[in-house]
Write a protein that holds these residues in place. Structure first.
Motif: not given
Length: 380
Positions: A211-224
């Motif tokens: 649920x919080x992947x988009x709020x983690x510091x590395x969110x810009x390099x994560x493909x949800x």
């Protein structure tokens, strides 16, 4: 009114990098120098630590709001000037040294090993390599902290994934939170009710992370859109259970976790790796509990239960140094060459996720598995 995003960011405990000591602060012990094997991929590895708080859920072990600690590993653009992180904070190392021979019988007694001197190959705060990458979330075995999944996690990150190692305070031997040290409440095998609480708590922890992947510091390099879960032992149980409840998960790897705690998920259609050792004394229960699930079954030869974790290389080194008996080594990690065993674990887990959560360049077909095969598919 506070926005949802602002609220979520407010519940991030923030980077816990300040909790990690420099290498120079590690005490000089008289035991063997323990090293983790380097990753094999083309990218150097960056590392950040994060604490998440779930204000809507009570901690089942101690009360209060639930907190979890994460280590995020990722391919880095550069690691120059960014130090390698220790596997454990100094306080965690002190607690682990006390608990280790009780949580895992056969490990050296207190004072024999400087656990705080073990360095990872993750560089704190290194800038990430640009691009959006598959996300793999790891749940460790019961009684283990997330740090014991470092070697496999770093290797997966070095091949282009973002890897999130999740701690589950309460059953993990030790976790240093910004609010203080959490020690395990469990000693010895849990009874069925306690094990169910442990797994249910882990499933909720994993859902919190997703649920919080988009709020983690590395969110810009994560493909949800490309999320995988993998876990060892109780973590393997938890990731299959979590994936059965969450359609965001695209692939799952269970490293020797029982699946008889809950009914077999109906319509479980995600790619599933079921990977076990040939030395585990719970093999009959493992194979029976896996019988109703589709998936790729693999057998790790000359190995035992904790060969999937950092205990593999560490216990082998302690055995060579005379601090772990041959019997204890066999009971923990098996009798095989630890380098061969590790290579096979990396090959099979990395290859599984490369096939089912590929990088864009791999979208047209399966990725060949490099290196020598020592594991084998199970008969039938």
């Amino acid at each position: 009114m506070t926005s949802r995003r602002a609220f979520l960011k407010g519940t991030l405990c923030g980077s816990a990098a300040a909790l990690l000591p420099t290498a120079a602060s590690a005490a000089a012990g008289g035991g063997p120098v323990l090293r983790l094997p380097p990753p094999t991929g083309p990218y150097p590895v960056g590392m950040r630590t994060v604490c998440l708080t779930d204000p809507d859920r009570a901690d089942p072990w101690v009360g209060g709001v639930r907190q979890v600690m994460l280590t995020v590993l990722y391919p880095a653009r550069s690691v120059r000037g960014f130090p390698r992180a220790p596997q454990l904070t100094r306080r965690e190392a002190d607690v682990f040294a006390e608990y280790a021979p009780h949580v895992r019988p056969g490990l050296p007694e207190l004072g024999a090993v400087d656990w705080g001197a073990v360095l990872t190959h993750g560089h704190r705060g290194a800038p990430p390599l640009p691009g959006r990458r598959p996300v793999l979330v790891y749940s460790p075995g019961g009684g283990d902290s997330r740090t014991l999944g470092t070697t496999l996690g770093e290797d997966l990150a070095s091949h282009g994934r973002v890897v999130v190692l999740v701690d589950h305070p309460g059953d993990a031997s030790q976790v240093e939170l910004p609010t203080g040290m959490r020690r395990t409440v469990l000693f010895g095998p849990p009874d069925p009710a306690t094990f169910r609480t442990m797994v249910d708590t882990r499933v909720a922890d994993l859902r919190l992370v997703l649920d919080r992947l988009g709020d983690l510091p590395l969110a810009p390099v994560m493909d949800a859109r490309r999320i995988g879960l993998y876990g060892h032992s109780a973590g393997g149980t938890a990731v299959v259970r979590a994936a059965g409840q969450d359609r965001r998960v695209g692939a799952v790897a269970n490293l020797e976790g029982y699946l008889d705690l809950y009914p077999t998920p109906v319509g479980f259609a995600r790619p599933l790796l079921l990977f076990r050792t040939d030395g585990f004394d719970g093999a009959a229960r493992i194979t029976s509990s896996w019988a109703g699930l589709p998936g790729r079954r693999m057998l790790l030869s000359d190995a035992n239960h904790w060969a999937f974790t950092d205990y593999g290389p560490l216990v082998a080194r302690l055995h060579t140094a005379g601090l772990v008996t041959a019997a204890a080594r066999a009971a923990l990690i098996g009798t095989g060459d630890p380098a061969v065993t590790l290579a096979e674990v990396r090959r099979r887990v990395g290859g599984f996720f490369a096939r089912h959560l590929p990088e864009p360049d791999h979208a047209e077909g399966p990725v060949p598995l490099p290196g020598r095969a020592t594991g084998r598919p199970e008969a039938g």
